[in-house]
Motif scaffolding. Structure first.
Motif, PDB file in Angstrom:
ATOM      1  N   TYR A  99       9.339  -2.416   1.335  1.00 33.20           N
ATOM      2  CA  TYR A  99       9.214  -2.281  -0.109  1.00 33.20           C
ATOM      3  C   TYR A  99       8.074  -3.158  -0.607  1.00 33.20           C
ATOM      4  O   TYR A  99       8.001  -4.340  -0.308  1.00 33.20           O
ATOM      5  CB  TYR A  99      10.520  -2.689  -0.789  1.00 33.20           C
ATOM      6  N   ASN A 100       7.184  -2.577  -1.358  1.00 33.85           N
ATOM      7  CA  ASN A 100       6.085  -3.311  -1.959  1.00 33.85           C
ATOM      8  C   ASN A 100       6.165  -3.103  -3.469  1.00 33.85           C
ATOM      9  O   ASN A 100       5.911  -2.003  -3.959  1.00 33.85           O
ATOM     10  CB  ASN A 100       4.743  -2.824  -1.415  1.00 33.85           C
ATOM     11  N   PRO A 101       6.521  -4.149  -4.224  1.00 37.81           N
ATOM     12  CA  PRO A 101       6.680  -3.978  -5.675  1.00 37.81           C
ATOM     13  C   PRO A 101       5.379  -3.614  -6.388  1.00 37.81           C
ATOM     14  O   PRO A 101       5.404  -3.048  -7.468  1.00 37.81           O
ATOM     15  CB  PRO A 101       7.208  -5.335  -6.139  1.00 37.81           C
ATOM     16  N   ASN A 123       8.907   1.546   5.851  1.00 43.34           N
ATOM     17  CA  ASN A 123      10.182   1.138   5.274  1.00 43.34           C
ATOM     18  C   ASN A 123      10.114  -0.194   4.535  1.00 43.34           C
ATOM     19  O   ASN A 123      11.143  -0.742   4.175  1.00 43.34           O
ATOM     20  CB  ASN A 123      11.247   1.042   6.371  1.00 43.34           C
ATOM     21  N   GLU A 181       4.483   0.248  -7.333  1.00 36.36           N
ATOM     22  CA  GLU A 181       5.063   0.939  -8.484  1.00 36.36           C
ATOM     23  C   GLU A 181       4.267   0.718  -9.761  1.00 36.36           C
ATOM     24  O   GLU A 181       4.528   1.342 -10.765  1.00 36.36           O
ATOM     25  CB  GLU A 181       6.500   0.479  -8.683  1.00 36.36           C
TER      26      GLU A 181
END
Length: 69
Positions: free
Chosen positions: A63-65, A61, A68
């Motif tokens: 978020y790892n930018p 859960n 993307e």
């Protein structure tokens, strides 16, 4: 004759408790007793397994930018 199970009391917020109960629903050998909204007694032999599984579930859960790109 009654038997005793060695347990560890865990204090956590309700969301973590829900995750621990979800883990227990799959295995049925972790939670000994639900005390209230924020306290559980779990099998002392399963503490590390619960920690590992919680870390695995919680890491999904995050978020790892950089994922993307």
């Amino acid at each position: 004759m009654p038997s005793a199970i060695k347990g560890v009391m865990v204090q956590c917020d309700p969301s973590i408790k829900a995750l621990i109960l979800k883990i227990d629903s799959e295995r049925h050998d972790i939670v000994i007793e639900e005390l209230d909204e924020t306290h559980l007694v779990i099998d002392s032999n399963k503490v590390q397994a619960v920690k590992n599984e919680l870390n695995r579930l919680l890491s999904k859960n995050i978020y790892n930018p950089f994922d993307e790109q």
